[in-house]
Each structure stands twice: as C-alpha cells, then as structure tokens.
Scaffold this active site. Structure first.
Site, PDB file in Angstrom:
ATOM      1  N   ASN A 127       0.864  -1.178   0.000  1.00  0.00           N
ATOM      2  CA  ASN A 127       0.000   0.000   0.000  1.00  0.00           C
ATOM      3  C   ASN A 127       0.902   1.229   0.000  1.00  0.00           C
ATOM      4  O   ASN A 127       1.496   1.558   1.027  1.00  0.00           O
ATOM      5  CB  ASN A 127      -0.896  -0.018   1.251  1.00  0.00           C
ATOM      6  CG  ASN A 127      -1.678   1.268   1.412  1.00  0.00           C
ATOM      7  OD1 ASN A 127      -1.783   2.064   0.478  1.00  0.00           O
ATOM      8  ND2 ASN A 127      -2.238   1.475   2.597  1.00  0.00           N
ATOM      9  N   TRP A 128       0.981   1.880  -1.139  1.00  0.00           N
ATOM     10  CA  TRP A 128       1.879   3.035  -1.253  1.00  0.00           C
ATOM     11  C   TRP A 128       1.286   4.304  -0.640  1.00  0.00           C
ATOM     12  O   TRP A 128       1.957   5.314  -0.554  1.00  0.00           O
ATOM     13  CB  TRP A 128       2.228   3.274  -2.728  1.00  0.00           C
ATOM     14  CG  TRP A 128       3.412   2.461  -3.182  1.00  0.00           C
ATOM     15  CD1 TRP A 128       3.860   1.287  -2.649  1.00  0.00           C
ATOM     16  CD2 TRP A 128       4.323   2.780  -4.251  1.00  0.00           C
ATOM     17  NE1 TRP A 128       4.973   0.848  -3.318  1.00  0.00           N
ATOM     18  CE2 TRP A 128       5.281   1.749  -4.319  1.00  0.00           C
ATOM     19  CE3 TRP A 128       4.406   3.823  -5.177  1.00  0.00           C
ATOM     20  CZ2 TRP A 128       6.319   1.730  -5.242  1.00  0.00           C
ATOM     21  CZ3 TRP A 128       5.435   3.810  -6.117  1.00  0.00           C
ATOM     22  CH2 TRP A 128       6.382   2.780  -6.139  1.00  0.00           C
ATOM     23  N   LYS A 129       0.010   4.241  -0.269  1.00  0.00           N
ATOM     24  CA  LYS A 129      -0.665   5.426   0.306  1.00  0.00           C
ATOM     25  C   LYS A 129      -0.438   6.637  -0.615  1.00  0.00           C
ATOM     26  O   LYS A 129      -0.371   6.477  -1.827  1.00  0.00           O
ATOM     27  CB  LYS A 129      -0.157   5.700   1.724  1.00  0.00           C
ATOM     28  CG  LYS A 129      -0.117   4.452   2.589  1.00  0.00           C
ATOM     29  CD  LYS A 129       0.061   4.792   4.022  1.00  0.00           C
ATOM     30  CE  LYS A 129       0.255   3.524   4.816  1.00  0.00           C
ATOM     31  NZ  LYS A 129       0.014   3.686   6.224  1.00  0.00           N
ATOM     32  N   HIS A 152      -9.545   1.289   4.469  1.00  0.00           N
ATOM     33  CA  HIS A 152      -8.308   1.457   5.241  1.00  0.00           C
ATOM     34  C   HIS A 152      -8.577   2.417   6.393  1.00  0.00           C
ATOM     35  O   HIS A 152      -9.370   3.354   6.261  1.00  0.00           O
ATOM     36  CB  HIS A 152      -7.209   2.012   4.322  1.00  0.00           C
ATOM     37  CG  HIS A 152      -5.851   1.961   4.960  1.00  0.00           C
ATOM     38  ND1 HIS A 152      -5.447   2.895   5.888  1.00  0.00           N
ATOM     39  CD2 HIS A 152      -4.821   1.093   4.817  1.00  0.00           C
ATOM     40  CE1 HIS A 152      -4.218   2.593   6.280  1.00  0.00           C
ATOM     41  NE2 HIS A 152      -3.819   1.506   5.646  1.00  0.00           N
ATOM     42  N   GLU A 210      -7.033   4.807   7.502  1.00  0.00           N
ATOM     43  CA  GLU A 210      -6.784   6.230   7.193  1.00  0.00           C
ATOM     44  C   GLU A 210      -7.968   6.836   6.447  1.00  0.00           C
ATOM     45  O   GLU A 210      -8.258   8.026   6.592  1.00  0.00           O
ATOM     46  CB  GLU A 210      -5.470   6.360   6.403  1.00  0.00           C
ATOM     47  CG  GLU A 210      -4.271   6.112   7.318  1.00  0.00           C
ATOM     48  CD  GLU A 210      -3.035   5.554   6.636  1.00  0.00           C
ATOM     49  OE1 GLU A 210      -2.947   5.615   5.400  1.00  0.00           O
ATOM     50  OE2 GLU A 210      -2.150   5.040   7.360  1.00  0.00           O
ATOM     51  N   GLU A 243      -5.719  -4.888  10.354  1.00  0.00           N
ATOM     52  CA  GLU A 243      -4.672  -3.883  10.546  1.00  0.00           C
ATOM     53  C   GLU A 243      -4.946  -3.103  11.829  1.00  0.00           C
ATOM     54  O   GLU A 243      -5.737  -2.142  11.814  1.00  0.00           O
ATOM     55  CB  GLU A 243      -4.670  -2.897   9.380  1.00  0.00           C
ATOM     56  CG  GLU A 243      -4.357  -3.518   8.041  1.00  0.00           C
ATOM     57  CD  GLU A 243      -3.708  -2.502   7.108  1.00  0.00           C
ATOM     58  OE1 GLU A 243      -2.587  -2.750   6.685  1.00  0.00           O
ATOM     59  OE2 GLU A 243      -4.326  -1.452   6.854  1.00  0.00           O
ATOM     60  N   GLY A 295       2.339   2.152  10.641  1.00  0.00           N
ATOM     61  CA  GLY A 295       3.322   3.225  10.519  1.00  0.00           C
ATOM     62  C   GLY A 295       4.030   3.575  11.823  1.00  0.00           C
ATOM     63  O   GLY A 295       4.711   4.594  11.908  1.00  0.00           O
ATOM     64  N   SER A 347       3.124  -2.277  10.242  1.00  0.00           N
ATOM     65  CA  SER A 347       4.569  -2.345  10.516  1.00  0.00           C
ATOM     66  C   SER A 347       5.180  -3.704  10.197  1.00  0.00           C
ATOM     67  O   SER A 347       6.093  -4.171  10.881  1.00  0.00           O
ATOM     68  CB  SER A 347       4.861  -1.950  11.976  1.00  0.00           C
ATOM     69  OG  SER A 347       4.503  -0.602  12.180  1.00  0.00           O
ATOM     70  N   GLY A 406       2.716  -1.298   4.202  1.00  0.00           N
ATOM     71  CA  GLY A 406       2.795   0.122   3.876  1.00  0.00           C
ATOM     72  C   GLY A 406       4.228   0.523   3.561  1.00  0.00           C
ATOM     73  O   GLY A 406       4.743   0.275   2.464  1.00  0.00           O
ATOM     74  N   GLY A 407       4.894   1.131   4.532  1.00  0.00           N
ATOM     75  CA  GLY A 407       6.235   1.694   4.328  1.00  0.00           C
ATOM     76  C   GLY A 407       7.215   0.757   3.639  1.00  0.00           C
ATOM     77  O   GLY A 407       7.959   1.179   2.740  1.00  0.00           O
TER      78      GLY A 407
HETATM   79  C1  PEP Z   1      -0.882   0.142   5.881  1.00  0.00           C
HETATM   80  O1  PEP Z   1      -1.040   1.341   5.817  1.00  0.00           O
HETATM   81  O2  PEP Z   1      -1.708  -0.596   5.335  1.00  0.00           O
HETATM   82  C2  PEP Z   1       0.274  -0.374   6.618  1.00  0.00           C
HETATM   83  C3  PEP Z   1       0.256  -1.616   6.989  1.00  0.00           C
HETATM   84  O3  PEP Z   1       1.305   0.512   6.855  1.00  0.00           O
HETATM   85  P1  PEP Z   1       2.738   0.171   7.530  1.00  0.00           P
HETATM   86  O4  PEP Z   1       3.198  -1.146   6.980  1.00  0.00           O
HETATM   87  O5  PEP Z   1       3.600   1.314   7.113  1.00  0.00           O
HETATM   88  O6  PEP Z   1       2.495   0.102   9.001  1.00  0.00           O
END
Ligand code: PEP
Length: 257
Positions: free
Chosen positions: A13-15, A104, A106, A174, A180, A219, A240-241
């Site tokens: 997920n590049w957001k 999501h 967010e 999640e 994050g 994470s 994500g990251g």
């Molecule tokens: C996400 O936003 O779906 C996510 C899992 O982010 P991260 O891996 O950066 O915690």
C-alpha cells in the site's frame, strides 16, 4: 508450501507516496518477482502494489509480463456520475488495476468512511471485477479497553455483504496502533484476532469462509515477516512503508515463499 489451503497474498500500500520517478521501484519489484516466477508458481504466492490513482496506468505498463499486479487504494460506489474528485472501480480496472484496498483506517479516519460505505464500495469493486481488500482494525484505546475483538468483528460483519467469496474478497486485519508506528502485536494477539475473524467468516459463509484470505497489516517488514506469516490464519500481508522500496518488498515476498 504447496499444501497451504489458502494461497498467500503480499500486497503493498503506497498510500499518498509516489511520483513518476518512483515507477522505477515498481519495475524493480516486478523484475524481482519475475526472477522468482518458479517459486511463486510452486507456492501459489501472489504479490501486488496498490499505488496512487495517478500512477496506476503507468505502473500497469511497467508490470506487463511479470507476476506483479497493480491495485488502487479506494473507489467510489457508483460506476460514473457527478462526484468530483472521485474515481470509480470501473475506472481503476480500465487503468489496469486488478484489486482495490477498501476501508483502510486512514480513510475511515480522514474521510469518515463507515462500514455501510465500505460495503457499498465492496459491491462496486465486485461489479468491476476487482479483488477487494477490506481493512478492519481497532484503535489503541479500543484494545486497552479489552474491546478489540468486538470492534473488529463488528467492522467485518457490517463491511461485508452476502456476496463475498474467496475469489472476490480478501480481509486485512490492521490494528490502527501498529500502522506506521514500528509496533506490532504479539503472535498471540494476531492469532486471537485472525482466529476470531476466521470463525466469523465460516459462520457466515460456510465452507467459503474457510477459503477467504485474511492478511495481517501494520509495521510488517523483512525482519518480522516470517514470524507473522507463521501465525495460524495469516494468509499474507498488507505492507505500507516497506513496500515503497523493491528491496524490502521483495524480502517480504521471500518470507512468504
Ligand atoms: C498500511 O497502511 O496498510 C500499513 C500496513 O502501513 P505500515 O506497513 O507502514 O504500518
């Protein structure tokens, strides 16, 4: 791992990250997956990057003839209409996406998306032939209050409709406090939640509920991916990251093989 009942999905997920220059990372991830084609085929593992709307067409070009899939991060429930700034599921598919992240945390937070809205978007994704990744997860205060399973179960019940099957929907657990932050739940906490979600899915969808995949997200990185993927009922990851760079994304894929 050919005996696994459910084939793992590793989805990035590049957001709101990524300019055209970053398509180089998409290309590198795609080439890395092509190099792993035999092991991917043997294990049934699939991988995708869900990029911003603006990059979908170009990313879809960059992954041609590789095992990488491209997804979007949201869609409008309607196929078209007077909805300035929105993008429909049909538009995502037309641009080359084969899946879409829905609900999501967010978007639940920033756009006040409710379970009912997410359910409508899920129907839209199915209408357009997109695989939907439906996200659920509790906040830290909800976990501290001992309400995590109850909150997440309700999100799942209300966000899914009766037409869910394993070919059109994936669930992603999640925990909001893990996204994050570099913090992850313990294996026992993940197992408890995934077990509860699996029981709900089986109760509602019978045998099909056994087949619907449940990803973990929050994470996840190369250092913890193997531990997380070894937990019962974890059928992949939403990343994500660590999905922004091909090196870390591919290292997580390797942990799933
Ligand atoms: C996400 O936003 O779906 C996510 C899992 O982010 P991260 O891996 O950066 O915690």
């Amino acid at each position: 791992m050919t005996h696994r009942r459910r084939k793992r999905l590793i989805a990035g997920n590049w957001k709101m990250h990524g300019l055209r220059a970053d398509l180089a990372e998409v290309g590198e991830s795609a080439r890395g997956l092509r190099d792993r084609q035999d092991r991917l085929s043997a294990s049934g593992v699939t991988a995708a990057l869900c990029v911003p709307f603006t990059l979908i067409s170009a990313a879809a070009e960059a992954i041609r003839e590789t095992p990488l899939a491209i997804g979007g991060q949201d869609c409008h429930p309607e196929p078209s209409g007077a909805h300035t700034g929105d993008v429909s599921a049909e538009m995502l598919a037309d641009a080359g996406a084969s899946m879409v992240i829905l609900g999501h945390s967010e978007r639940r937070r920033d756009h006040r998306e409710t379970n009912a809205i997410i359910r409508a978007k899920l129907a839209a994704a199915r209408r357009a032939g997109l695989l939907a990744i439906v996200c659920v997860g509790e906040t830290e205060p909800e976990r501290d209050a001992g309400a995590a399973v109850q909150v997440v179960s309700r999100q799942l019940r209300e966000s899914l409709d009766d037409n869910v099957d394993a070919s059109n929907t994936v669930v992603a657990y999640e925990p909001v406090w893990a996204i994050g932050t570099g913090r992850t739940p313990t294996a026992a906490q993940i197992a408890e939640m995934h077990g509860a979600l699996r029981a709900l899915l089986k109760d509602r969808f019978d045998e099909e509920g056994e087949k619907v995949r449940i990803l973990y997200g929050g994470s996840m990185k190369p250092e913890n991916a193997r531990m997380i993927l070894a937990v019962d009922d974890v059928d992949g990851g939403l990343i994500g990251g660590a999905s922004l760079k091909a090196e870390s994304f591919l290292a997580i894929v390797d942990a799933a093989l």
